[in-house]
Design an enzyme around this catalytic site. Structure first.
Site, short mmCIF file in Angstrom:
data_model
loop_
_atom_site.label_atom_id
_atom_site.label_comp_id
_atom_site.label_asym_id
_atom_site.label_seq_id
_atom_site.Cartn_x
_atom_site.Cartn_y
_atom_site.Cartn_z
N CYS A 51 51.58 1.87 57.81
CA CYS A 51 50.86 3.15 57.91
C CYS A 51 49.69 3.05 58.88
CB CYS A 51 50.37 3.55 56.52
SG CYS A 51 49.25 4.97 56.52
N TYR A 182 52.42 13.37 64.74
CA TYR A 182 53.11 13.92 63.56
C TYR A 182 53.42 15.41 63.76
CZ TYR A 182 52.26 9.70 60.81
OH TYR A 182 52.26 8.41 60.34
#
Length: 341
Positions: A51, A182
């Site tokens: 992450c 994203y």
């Protein structure tokens, strides 16, 4: 509105990708004003090398030398819609917290916790409860509130005289780059994707111009701003270029940003936290709405991360008057098979 099983803490609408930015904003401070005073050994940082948001906390903890004050628990690279899990540990249980699902620490504090189970999170070991998952504030507090426990020679990642400029740069990097990739990858329609793509590369062009004449984003040493940008750049070619359709150029085709990223990667505390294998496994396996086959690509070749970058010619020193961190703890080293070379 549908909750995305791929990204806890975010959701996808028919148009633009939206990130849920409501976090547990309790802070761990020197004076304990939120009920969580800084105490060495009391807390455990829960992260995942896959992450980018969690990768920041691992880097900052390394650079500041907080290993002895703040233990580290690592989740595996994949998860389902319920939670990140400790599947890398013996018995798939965190050896300190004694849990398999990170969600158990969230529910220990908020039995009806309604949001995604996210990393990074800092858990109060004595109660087993999450103290905070506010990743943006977390690393700033590592630099300021945890200062008593910094290693000798730790860099000033958030110096007072540069905070205003760092904050301005961080805001644009977050909205346009960290979250921008994203926004491209989870766009719900063509118009949303096109707009996200244009915003992302406009920001990368701005960063190229800024970094063409200075070695680091703010000042002449590494700061919090460099940490925040690095974790997106290091994932760009392995993941975002193809998986998220951020494909105007690869990072390796953007000479300034590519040199800058290699400079940081080769700086102790940055590259030695990066696990390219876990990064690819996370995105290509978890994001079944984007990659339903869950096939993880073999490429790209990563050996070029170790090639000379030439950024020393711009001046500056990575740690200012400080020193590099020592090598990672043996128990926290990235497997050599997951790194370039």
């Amino acid at each position: 509105m549908t909750t995305s099983k791929s990204e806890p803490g975010s959701y996808v609408e028919p148009g633009e990708f939206k990130r849920d930015t409501n976090y547990i904003t309790t802070r761990i401070t020197a004076d304990g004003r939120d009920g969580y005073p800084v105490e060495p050994g009391r807390y455990r940082l829960i992260a995942a090398r896959a992450c980018p948001w969690a990768n920041r906390t691992i880097i900052v903890r390394r650079l500041l030398g907080l290993e002895s004050a703040l233990s580290l628990g690592l989740c595996g690279p994949t998860h389902d819609k319920r939670s990140w899990t400790f599947d890398l540990d013996p018995g798939e249980v965190d050896p300190v917290l004694g849990i398999h699902f990170l969600r158990d620490a969230y529910l220990a504090r908020y039995p009806d916790y309604p949001r995604g189970i996210t990393v990074p999170a800092v858990v109060d070991v004595s109660t087993g409860q999450v103290a905070t998952n506010d990743y943006a504030q977390m690393t700033l507090d590592f630099s300021t509130e945890w200062a008593e426990y910094h290693r000798p020679g730790a860099p000033a990642l958030y110096p007072e005289d540069l905070r205003e400029e760092i904050d301005v740069v961080n805001k644009r990097v977050y909205t346009e780059v960290n979250n921008g990739v994203y926004r491209c990858g989870f766009a719900g329609d063509q118009d949303a994707y096109d707009a996200a793509y244009d915003r992302l590369f406009t920001a990368l062009d701005w960063l190229t111009e800024r970094l063409s004449t200075q070695r680091y984003l703010v000042g002449d040493t590494i700061t919090e701003a460099d940490v925040r940008l690095f974790t997106t750049l290091v994932r760009f070619d392995p993941v975002y270029h193809g998986h998220f359709k951020c494909n105007r150029e690869k990072l390796t085709e953007l000479p300034v940003l590519w040199s800058y990223a290699r400079d940081l990667y080769q700086t102790p505390g940055f590259g030695d936290t990066v696990d390219f294998t876990q990064i690819k496994q996370h995105y290509y396996i978890v994001h079944t709405d984007i990659n339903p086959t869950q096939i993880v690509p073999k490429g790209p070749d990563l050996a070029n991360w170790l090639t000379p970058h030439g950024r020393e010619a711009l001046g500056g020193k990575p740690f200012g008057d400080g020193t590099p961190p020592p090598p990672p703890l043996l128990t926290e080293r990235v497997p050599t098979a997951h790194t370039p070379g």
